[in-house]
Design a protein around this motif. Structure first.
Motif, PDB file in Angstrom:
ATOM      1  N   LEU A 125       0.831  -1.207   0.000  1.00 33.50           N
ATOM      2  CA  LEU A 125       0.000   0.000   0.000  1.00 33.50           C
ATOM      3  C   LEU A 125       0.865   1.257   0.000  1.00 33.50           C
ATOM      4  O   LEU A 125       0.553   2.239  -0.691  1.00 33.50           O
ATOM      5  N   SER A 126       1.963   1.227   0.766  1.00 34.85           N
ATOM      6  CA  SER A 126       2.870   2.381   0.778  1.00 34.85           C
ATOM      7  C   SER A 126       3.519   2.575  -0.588  1.00 34.85           C
ATOM      8  O   SER A 126       3.685   3.711  -1.056  1.00 34.85           O
ATOM      9  N   GLY A 127       3.884   1.459  -1.234  1.00 31.57           N
ATOM     10  CA  GLY A 127       4.484   1.545  -2.552  1.00 31.57           C
ATOM     11  C   GLY A 127       3.535   2.117  -3.586  1.00 31.57           C
ATOM     12  O   GLY A 127       3.924   2.969  -4.403  1.00 31.57           O
ATOM     13  N   VAL A 128       2.289   1.663  -3.547  1.00 33.29           N
ATOM     14  CA  VAL A 128       1.279   2.202  -4.470  1.00 33.29           C
ATOM     15  C   VAL A 128       1.058   3.684  -4.200  1.00 33.29           C
ATOM     16  O   VAL A 128       0.941   4.493  -5.125  1.00 33.29           O
ATOM     17  N   SER A 129       1.010   4.047  -2.918  1.00 34.35           N
ATOM     18  CA  SER A 129       0.835   5.460  -2.560  1.00 34.35           C
ATOM     19  C   SER A 129       1.969   6.310  -3.110  1.00 34.35           C
ATOM     20  O   SER A 129       1.750   7.395  -3.674  1.00 34.35           O
ATOM     21  N   ALA A 130       3.198   5.811  -2.943  1.00 34.05           N
ATOM     22  CA  ALA A 130       4.358   6.556  -3.444  1.00 34.05           C
ATOM     23  C   ALA A 130       4.322   6.670  -4.970  1.00 34.05           C
ATOM     24  O   ALA A 130       4.646   7.731  -5.534  1.00 34.05           O
ATOM     25  N   ALA A 131       3.920   5.590  -5.648  1.00 34.69           N
ATOM     26  CA  ALA A 131       3.850   5.608  -7.108  1.00 34.69           C
ATOM     27  C   ALA A 131       2.788   6.602  -7.591  1.00 34.69           C
ATOM     28  O   ALA A 131       3.027   7.365  -8.543  1.00 34.69           O
ATOM     29  N   VAL A 132       1.630   6.586  -6.943  1.00 35.33           N
ATOM     30  CA  VAL A 132       0.556   7.504  -7.326  1.00 35.33           C
ATOM     31  C   VAL A 132       0.983   8.956  -7.097  1.00 35.33           C
ATOM     32  O   VAL A 132       0.775   9.824  -7.951  1.00 35.33           O
ATOM     33  N   SER A 133       1.591   9.222  -5.936  1.00 34.69           N
ATOM     34  CA  SER A 133       2.005  10.590  -5.632  1.00 34.69           C
ATOM     35  C   SER A 133       3.090  11.073  -6.583  1.00 34.69           C
ATOM     36  O   SER A 133       3.125  12.247  -6.959  1.00 34.69           O
ATOM     37  N   SER A 134       3.976  10.155  -6.980  1.00 37.52           N
ATOM     38  CA  SER A 134       5.028  10.525  -7.929  1.00 37.52           C
ATOM     39  C   SER A 134       4.451  10.789  -9.319  1.00 37.52           C
ATOM     40  O   SER A 134       4.829  11.756  -9.987  1.00 37.52           O
ATOM     41  N   TYR A 135       3.524   9.945  -9.750  1.00 34.28           N
ATOM     42  CA  TYR A 135       2.934  10.086 -11.081  1.00 34.28           C
ATOM     43  C   TYR A 135       2.159  11.394 -11.204  1.00 34.28           C
ATOM     44  O   TYR A 135       2.223  12.082 -12.227  1.00 34.28           O
ATOM     45  N   PHE A 136       1.417  11.729 -10.149  1.00 31.79           N
ATOM     46  CA  PHE A 136       0.611  12.957 -10.192  1.00 31.79           C
ATOM     47  C   PHE A 136       1.350  14.167  -9.619  1.00 31.79           C
ATOM     48  O   PHE A 136       0.755  15.226  -9.419  1.00 31.79           O
ATOM     49  N   GLN A 137       2.648  13.969  -9.306  1.00 33.70           N
ATOM     50  CA  GLN A 137       3.527  15.049  -8.869  1.00 33.70           C
ATOM     51  C   GLN A 137       3.008  15.763  -7.620  1.00 33.70           C
ATOM     52  O   GLN A 137       2.949  16.995  -7.555  1.00 33.70           O
ATOM     53  N   ILE A 138       2.641  14.968  -6.624  1.00 33.24           N
ATOM     54  CA  ILE A 138       2.224  15.545  -5.346  1.00 33.24           C
ATOM     55  C   ILE A 138       3.082  14.996  -4.208  1.00 33.24           C
ATOM     56  O   ILE A 138       2.684  15.018  -3.048  1.00 33.24           O
ATOM     57  N   SER A 139       4.268  14.494  -4.545  1.00 33.32           N
ATOM     58  CA  SER A 139       5.139  13.872  -3.545  1.00 33.32           C
ATOM     59  C   SER A 139       5.486  14.825  -2.414  1.00 33.32           C
ATOM     60  O   SER A 139       5.526  14.437  -1.242  1.00 33.32           O
ATOM     61  N   GLN A 140       5.745  16.082  -2.747  1.00 32.27           N
ATOM     62  CA  GLN A 140       6.122  17.043  -1.720  1.00 32.27           C
ATOM     63  C   GLN A 140       4.989  17.284  -0.733  1.00 32.27           C
ATOM     64  O   GLN A 140       5.204  17.370   0.470  1.00 32.27           O
ATOM     65  N   GLY A 141       3.777  17.348  -1.245  1.00 35.44           N
ATOM     66  CA  GLY A 141       2.633  17.541  -0.357  1.00 35.44           C
ATOM     67  C   GLY A 141       2.368  16.344   0.529  1.00 35.44           C
ATOM     68  O   GLY A 141       1.895  16.473   1.655  1.00 35.44           O
ATOM     69  N   LEU A 142       2.696  15.152   0.034  1.00 38.11           N
ATOM     70  CA  LEU A 142       2.447  13.930   0.798  1.00 38.11           C
ATOM     71  C   LEU A 142       3.588  13.561   1.740  1.00 38.11           C
ATOM     72  O   LEU A 142       3.458  12.633   2.523  1.00 38.11           O
ATOM     73  N   SER A 143       4.715  14.264   1.653  1.00 37.46           N
ATOM     74  CA  SER A 143       5.846  13.918   2.509  1.00 37.46           C
ATOM     75  C   SER A 143       5.492  14.041   3.980  1.00 37.46           C
ATOM     76  O   SER A 143       6.086  13.383   4.829  1.00 37.46           O
ATOM     77  N   PHE A 144       4.494  14.867   4.294  1.00 35.86           N
ATOM     78  CA  PHE A 144       4.016  15.005   5.686  1.00 35.86           C
ATOM     79  C   PHE A 144       3.570  13.660   6.231  1.00 35.86           C
ATOM     80  O   PHE A 144       3.951  13.251   7.325  1.00 35.86           O
TER      81      PHE A 144
END
Length: 335
Positions: A162-181
């Motif tokens: 689940l964490s891997g999918v979350s990271a992949a989704v956030s990277s694809y949609f370019q929201i990684s910085q917002g999700l780093s919290f």
């Protein structure tokens, strides 16, 4: 025996005093040390033009209050899960519950970016339920899947997925910085308004936990004993999972995933109080809050002047404790 009975009472009585000390220490120390006079002034006579007062009110006070609350929620969740499953390795972070919350929060930030704080908390709780359902559902389907070690391994696998999918989704949609919290559990970014909104949900979760404490004690003795005493085990389990989902979902919504609190603290509480969950649950809540607040304070001194992520600090305690449990308890169930 008298010591065992009086110790939980002493812990609960002394807890507010220790919590106030933790709050004062947490407010005073950090990248910028603040004098006791400024701390008192910020609480009693707040001056919006005073930078130190702003730091205390906007950052450090919400941070330590959030740490106390989140630690309590995670510890109570861990105690409930360990009692319900009789699994000494059960905890929100080990069973994929926290990862389910992060997963749904990720989807919400992508597809519902305009959602408010209440929707964030709600979706986080739904994610907790999703993570728990996947892990326990698969565990019921495989041979001996509910054994402590296998369930922990399964929870780790599902959580990592689940964490891997979350990271992949956030990277694809370019929201990684917002999700780093949510990935790094940054307590220093605690939102005071979100804390206020989370209180009603948390009250429901804690009230459920305390109301179920006697039933959890019976359930922890085994299904046969529980059934012979006329307990409706299915109802108790459903309500227990609901309490865990609420408390874990609120915790993740507030500060992201924080590991090991729900694993370590219930064992300490059980050692101090005995097997009665009417004591284990409240003592776990108190010790969990103090433990996370202590870890948060420690995170500021490990690598000064930089702050160490809170997950690293909890892991310093949690990993050795986890290995100790595996070595001493093997694959057996809780007594």
């Amino acid at each position: 025996m008298r010591l065992k009975q009086s110790l939980p009472v002493a812990i609960l009585v002394m807890a507010p005093v220790v919590a106030v000390c933790m709050i004062l220490i947490s407010i005073s120390f950090g990248a910028k040390n603040i004098t006791p006079g400024d701390v008192w002034g910020a609480i009693v006579h707040f001056d919006p033009n005073n930078v130190d007062h702003q730091i205390i009110r906007v950052s450090r006070l919400p941070r330590v209050i959030g740490a106390l609350l989140i630690g309590a929620f995670l510890a109570v969740s861990g105690a409930l899960m360990q009692g319900m499953t009789r699994n000494y390795l059960a905890s929100p972070s080990m069973m994929g519950v926290s990862d389910g919350s992060v997963f749904l929060v990720t989807l919400a930030m992508v597809f519902l970016p305009s959602g408010g704080s209440v929707s964030l908390i709600t979706l986080s709780m739904i994610g907790s339920a999703l993570g728990a359902a996947i892990v326990f559902g698969i565990a019921w389907l495989i041979p001996n899947g509910m054994s402590p070690v296998r369930l922990a391994i399964l929870g780790t696998i599902i959580g990592t997925f689940l964490s891997g999918v979350s990271a992949a989704v956030s990277s694809y949609f370019q929201i990684s910085q917002g999700l780093s919290f949510w990935y790094n559990a940054r307590l220093h970014q605690m939102d005071p308004e979100l804390i206020k909104l989370s209180i009603p949900f948390a009250v429901v979760g804690l009230a459920l936990a305390l109301g179920l404490s006697k039933s959890i004690t019976v359930l922890s003795l085994g299904d046969d004993v529980s059934a012979s005493l006329g307990q409706r085990t299915t109802v108790v389990r459903i309500l227990t999972i609901l309490s865990v989902v609420i408390l874990t979902g609120v915790s993740v919504a507030l500060a992201g995933k924080i590991a090991f609190v729900g694993l370590i603290v219930p064992h300490i509480a059980r050692f101090l109080t005995g097997v009665d969950y009417r004591w284990i649950i409240p003592v776990s809540g108190v010790l969990g809050g103090l433990f996370l607040a202590f870890c948060d304070i420690l995170s500021r001194f490990v690598n000064q002047p930089f702050e160490t992520p809170i997950g690293v600090v909890t892991a310093l305690f949690g990993v050795p404790f986890f290995l100790y449990l595996i070595k001493t308890r093997g694959g057996g169930k809780n007594a």
